[in-house]
Design an enzyme around this catalytic site. Structure first.
Site, mmCIF file in Angstrom:
data_model
loop_
_atom_site.group_PDB
_atom_site.id
_atom_site.type_symbol
_atom_site.label_atom_id
_atom_site.label_comp_id
_atom_site.label_asym_id
_atom_site.label_seq_id
_atom_site.Cartn_x
_atom_site.Cartn_y
_atom_site.Cartn_z
ATOM 1 N N ASP A 71 0.808 -1.216 0.000
ATOM 2 C CA ASP A 71 0.000 0.000 0.000
ATOM 3 C C ASP A 71 0.847 1.274 0.000
ATOM 4 O O ASP A 71 2.064 1.229 0.216
ATOM 5 C CB ASP A 71 -0.958 0.001 1.209
ATOM 6 C CG ASP A 71 -0.339 -0.595 2.467
ATOM 7 O OD1 ASP A 71 0.900 -0.515 2.619
ATOM 8 O OD2 ASP A 71 -1.069 -1.147 3.294
ATOM 9 N N ASN A 102 -7.573 -2.802 14.281
ATOM 10 C CA ASN A 102 -8.959 -3.112 13.918
ATOM 11 C C ASN A 102 -9.044 -4.351 13.022
ATOM 12 O O ASN A 102 -10.075 -4.611 12.422
ATOM 13 C CB ASN A 102 -9.603 -1.908 13.221
ATOM 14 C CG ASN A 102 -8.888 -1.551 11.918
ATOM 15 O OD1 ASN A 102 -7.912 -2.210 11.539
ATOM 16 N ND2 ASN A 102 -9.357 -0.525 11.243
ATOM 17 N N HIS A 152 -7.284 -4.862 10.229
ATOM 18 C CA HIS A 152 -7.033 -4.665 8.796
ATOM 19 C C HIS A 152 -5.767 -5.395 8.348
ATOM 20 O O HIS A 152 -4.844 -5.621 9.134
ATOM 21 C CB HIS A 152 -7.003 -3.171 8.415
ATOM 22 C CG HIS A 152 -5.810 -2.390 8.839
ATOM 23 N ND1 HIS A 152 -5.888 -1.051 9.181
ATOM 24 C CD2 HIS A 152 -4.490 -2.708 8.964
ATOM 25 C CE1 HIS A 152 -4.684 -0.605 9.481
ATOM 26 N NE2 HIS A 152 -3.817 -1.592 9.360
ATOM 27 N N GLU A 179 -9.773 -2.151 5.351
ATOM 28 C CA GLU A 179 -10.374 -1.849 6.646
ATOM 29 C C GLU A 179 -11.636 -2.705 6.854
ATOM 30 O O GLU A 179 -12.135 -3.314 5.898
ATOM 31 C CB GLU A 179 -10.742 -0.360 6.694
ATOM 32 C CG GLU A 179 -9.560 0.599 6.479
ATOM 33 C CD GLU A 179 -8.655 0.732 7.703
ATOM 34 O OE1 GLU A 179 -8.579 -0.215 8.517
ATOM 35 O OE2 GLU A 179 -8.003 1.792 7.836
HETATM 36 C C1 F6R Z 1 1.445 -1.444 6.053
HETATM 37 C C2 F6R Z 1 0.184 -2.189 6.160
HETATM 38 C C3 F6R Z 1 -0.582 -2.232 7.426
HETATM 39 C C4 F6R Z 1 0.292 -2.460 8.668
HETATM 40 C C5 F6R Z 1 -0.569 -2.413 9.930
HETATM 41 C C6 F6R Z 1 0.274 -2.559 11.178
HETATM 42 O O1 F6R Z 1 2.021 -1.594 4.775
HETATM 43 O O2 F6R Z 1 -0.247 -2.742 5.184
HETATM 44 O O3 F6R Z 1 -1.580 -3.213 7.351
HETATM 45 O O4 F6R Z 1 0.923 -3.715 8.568
HETATM 46 O O5 F6R Z 1 -1.252 -1.204 9.970
HETATM 47 O O6 F6R Z 1 1.089 -1.440 11.310
HETATM 48 P P1 F6R Z 1 2.201 -1.351 12.466
HETATM 49 O O7 F6R Z 1 3.208 -2.376 12.171
HETATM 50 O O8 F6R Z 1 2.755 0.052 12.332
HETATM 51 O O9 F6R Z 1 1.469 -1.592 13.747
#
Ligand code: F6R
Length: 242
Positions: free
Chosen positions: A67, A136, A138, A143
């Site tokens: 992403d 959450n 995701h 989401e």
């Molecule tokens: C990032 C992504 C997100 C993160 C998730 C956890 O490329 O796709 O799904 O893996 O938000 O983020 P952290 O590791 O910062 O808690």
């Protein structure tokens, strides 16, 4: 589905890096799916250290990131392109022309998203997809409510994601949209590694592994995949058995 428990965050992250290193050695032209975020930092540190020690080479590999924020140019240090460059790509021997990150500035995001999907297919598909998980539930930036069949597209970020990621923006609100691979794109990967660390991920991990399979928790879609490993530390994995 395999669940791997580790006593500490560093042990879990390093074990994930070592699994990636093993796969790279077995298949030097590995197609990696990569994630950004706090969770991945020790994984990339370990991969860089192992590369510097002469143990692994990325020279034949290619990568597709999950992403990117809409509206951030690659030159912005908070963009996921810049993050990947500084944490991994600029520190190893990967051919940067084969490192792909969604274009947050695409003039025609739908056309770009279709091209991104086509590029993944033309590369032979993703061999090994690395995932974090949001508080959450995701995965990527899919989401709650996201369709399990969704492909790469632009999405609105949840309030909880904006809050979690505001730390990277000096406490300010991050861009409210991102382009993300879809859950369908992620499920096409041949192998998936999910790394979740810290108490802040405990509820999401429990919901993902033991709750009802539902778009309310996007990570439950992974229960439909034949080759998924979860890599947890003591805090994130406190509610789930091996
Ligand atoms: C990032 C992504 C997100 C993160 C998730 C956890 O490329 O796709 O799904 O893996 O938000 O983020 P952290 O590791 O910062 O808690």
């Amino acid at each position: 589905m395999r669940i791997n428990h580790f006593p500490t965050t560093v042990a879990a992250a390093h074990a994930v890096a070592d699994r990636i290193a093993e796969r790279l050695k077995a298949k030097p032209n590995l197609v990696l799916g990569l994630a950004t975020g706090v969770t991945m930092e020790p994984v990339y540190e370990r991969l860089v250290a192992r590369h510097r020690a002469g143990e692994i080479s990325f020279a034949g590999a290619s990568s597709f990131n999950l992403d990117e924020y809409v509206g951030l140019p690659p030159s912005d240090p908070r963009s996921y392109r810049a993050t990947m460059d500084s944490q991994l790509f600029d520190l190893v021997d990967i051919d940067k022309t084969r490192t792909f990150v969604p274009d947050g500035l695409a003039a025609d995001p739908d056309a770009f998203a279709r091209r991104y999907e086509a590029m993944i297919r033309e590369a032979g598909g993703i061999d090994l997809q690395l995932l974090g998980i949001g508080r959450n539930g995701h995965i990527g930036f899919n989401e709650p409510g996201a369709d399990f069949a969704a492909r790469t597209r632009v999405v609105d970020l949840d309030a909880s994601t904006l809050e979690a990621n505001s730390a990277f923006f000096g406490g300010a609100t991050p861009p409210t949209q991102a382009m993300t691979m879809g859950i369908g794109t992620i499920l096409d990967s041949r192998e998936i590694i999910v790394l979740a660390t810290g108490a802040v991920k405990r509820d999401a991990v429990r919901a993902a592994l033991t709750g009802p399979v539902s778009p309310d928790c996007p990570a439950t879609a992974l229960r439909n995949h034949p080759n998924v490993g979860w890599w947890l530390d003591a805090e994130s994995g406190a509610d789930v058995a091996a």
